[in-house]
Design a protein around this motif. Structure first.
Motif, mmCIF file in Angstrom:
data_model
loop_
_atom_site.group_PDB
_atom_site.id
_atom_site.type_symbol
_atom_site.label_atom_id
_atom_site.label_comp_id
_atom_site.label_asym_id
_atom_site.label_seq_id
_atom_site.Cartn_x
_atom_site.Cartn_y
_atom_site.Cartn_z
ATOM 1 N N TRP A 62 8.191 -7.581 -37.312
ATOM 2 C CA TRP A 62 9.500 -8.220 -37.127
ATOM 3 C C TRP A 62 10.441 -7.298 -36.364
ATOM 4 O O TRP A 62 11.136 -7.733 -35.433
ATOM 5 C CB TRP A 62 10.092 -8.586 -38.481
ATOM 6 C CG TRP A 62 11.452 -9.216 -38.383
ATOM 7 C CD1 TRP A 62 11.753 -10.488 -37.995
ATOM 8 C CD2 TRP A 62 12.712 -8.578 -38.688
ATOM 9 N NE1 TRP A 62 13.109 -10.695 -38.025
ATOM 10 C CE2 TRP A 62 13.726 -9.540 -38.437
ATOM 11 C CE3 TRP A 62 13.077 -7.315 -39.134
ATOM 12 C CZ2 TRP A 62 15.069 -9.259 -38.634
ATOM 13 C CZ3 TRP A 62 14.416 -7.036 -39.326
ATOM 14 C CH2 TRP A 62 15.390 -8.001 -39.073
ATOM 15 N N LEU A 63 10.450 -6.021 -36.714
ATOM 16 C CA LEU A 63 11.327 -5.068 -36.033
ATOM 17 C C LEU A 63 10.925 -4.878 -34.575
ATOM 18 O O LEU A 63 11.789 -4.758 -33.701
ATOM 19 C CB LEU A 63 11.298 -3.719 -36.762
ATOM 20 C CG LEU A 63 11.995 -3.676 -38.131
ATOM 21 C CD1 LEU A 63 11.775 -2.325 -38.787
ATOM 22 C CD2 LEU A 63 13.480 -3.970 -37.996
ATOM 23 N N LYS B 98 12.438 -7.113 -32.022
ATOM 24 C CA LYS B 98 13.845 -6.944 -31.665
ATOM 25 C C LYS B 98 13.972 -6.290 -30.295
ATOM 26 O O LYS B 98 13.134 -5.476 -29.903
ATOM 27 C CB LYS B 98 14.567 -6.102 -32.724
ATOM 28 C CG LYS B 98 14.574 -6.746 -34.112
ATOM 29 C CD LYS B 98 15.277 -8.078 -34.110
ATOM 30 C CE LYS B 98 15.298 -8.721 -35.489
ATOM 31 N NZ LYS B 98 15.972 -10.035 -35.487
ATOM 32 N N LYS B 99 15.017 -6.621 -29.590
ATOM 33 C CA LYS B 99 15.178 -6.224 -28.193
ATOM 34 C C LYS B 99 15.203 -4.720 -28.003
ATOM 35 O O LYS B 99 14.547 -4.182 -27.110
ATOM 36 C CB LYS B 99 16.449 -6.852 -27.624
ATOM 37 C CG LYS B 99 16.629 -6.640 -26.129
ATOM 38 C CD LYS B 99 17.835 -7.392 -25.605
ATOM 39 C CE LYS B 99 17.982 -7.205 -24.102
ATOM 40 N NZ LYS B 99 19.151 -7.937 -23.562
ATOM 41 N N LYS B 100 15.942 -3.976 -28.824
ATOM 42 C CA LYS B 100 16.121 -2.545 -28.616
ATOM 43 C C LYS B 100 15.171 -1.694 -29.462
ATOM 44 O O LYS B 100 15.306 -0.475 -29.512
ATOM 45 C CB LYS B 100 17.563 -2.153 -28.917
ATOM 46 C CG LYS B 100 18.579 -2.781 -27.960
ATOM 47 C CD LYS B 100 19.980 -2.284 -28.232
ATOM 48 C CE LYS B 100 20.994 -2.881 -27.258
ATOM 49 N NZ LYS B 100 22.359 -2.387 -27.498
#
Length: 274
Positions: free
Chosen positions: A237-238, A241-243
């Motif tokens: 999930w992490l 994330k975009k960054k």
């Protein structure tokens, strides 16, 4: 179907030579050998998708995925991969992904035992004892054994290629079941890897009078390896994330491990405040 040109013996030999030296190049925690794998198979992709830039992009994106196995055993997978790409083009995408994911784990177990543990123990022990006795043949034994392993790895490449070609041509009309089976195998292996590689037990106990409740035992009764599964799902999930990247994720997991590892002390400290 997006395929154009057939592979030549020269193309296969280029892939073999690259695999001897370049599979581990670009190794990283996110894709392991994935970057090296894409570089290794590039000569075959350039031939197959010579006149199909879009197909080349799709194939390269697939080959840049996660991959990790014993280098000596990777020849079997890469050989079959080339054959599937050659015969089916981009239609082989799911079959190739399932093939790589499903075989890299079992092949790593076999390869590490044969080509690392047993090979090194036997070859270098014999060579070392002969060298210590002043026998110059001890210097040649590792070289001869290495040449033997190179020959085996080339044979693996051809076996993988020929067997992959038989699968692609023999079951061209029923590729969907093969693809589905490969995908299921891959997902099964990934699920097993979570329980095998993430080994974390929650050291947390609640006590009330004479009653003591070990939280880890209760979690195991609900579902074994619940926490490793949760950690794996959190990581996926992490990474979406975009960054977020693999380096940042490592620090997140270190912090999470510190918190969970000292959860009992943290709870006791909080209770002590009141």
């Amino acid at each position: 179907m997006s395929k154009t040109n057939k592979l030549t013996k020269k193309d296969i030999n280029k892939v073999f030579v690259r695999n001897l030296f370049g599979l581990q190049w670009g190794w990283n925690y996110e894709k392991m050998q994935g970057l090296g794998y894409a570089w290794v198979i590039m000569p075959a992709l350039k031939r197959i998708y010579k006149d199909d830039p879009k197909g080349m992009q799709e194939a390269l994106k697939l080959q840049l995925g996660y991959f990790n196995t014993t280098p000596a055993m990777s020849h079997l997978i890469i050989g079959a991969d080339m054959a599937l790409e050659e015969e089916l083009g981009t239609e082989a995408e799911e079959a190739v992904a399932g093939l790589k994911t499903g075989l890299m784990g079992p092949f790593a177990g076999v390869g590490d035992t044969l080509f690392i543990a047993i090979y090194r123990a036997i070859v270098f022990s014999i060579a070392a004892y002969m060298a210590m006795d002043g026998n110059a043949i001890g210097l040649l034994i590792p070289i001869i054994a290495c040449l033997g392993v190179i020959a085996i790895r080339y044979k693996f490449t051809m076996i993988g290629y020929n067997q992959g070609k038989k699968i692609a041509t023999g079951f061209a009309d029923s590729i969907a079941p093969i693809t589905e089976g490969a995908a299921i195998l891959g997902l099964t292996v990934v699920g097993a890897l979570i329980a095998a590689t993430i080994n974390f037990k929650l050291d947390l106990t609640f006590k009330l009078g004479e009653v003591s409740l070990v939280i880890q035992e209760q979690l195991d009764k609900i579902m074994p390896c619940m926490i490793p599964l949760g950690i794996a799902m959190l990581s996926y999930w992490l990474l979406g994330k975009k960054k977020m990247n693999s380096t940042k994720l490592i620090f997140v997991l270190i912090g999470l491990g510190m918190v969970l590892g000292n959860l009992q002390n943290i709870i006791n400290w909080i209770i002590g405040l009141f």
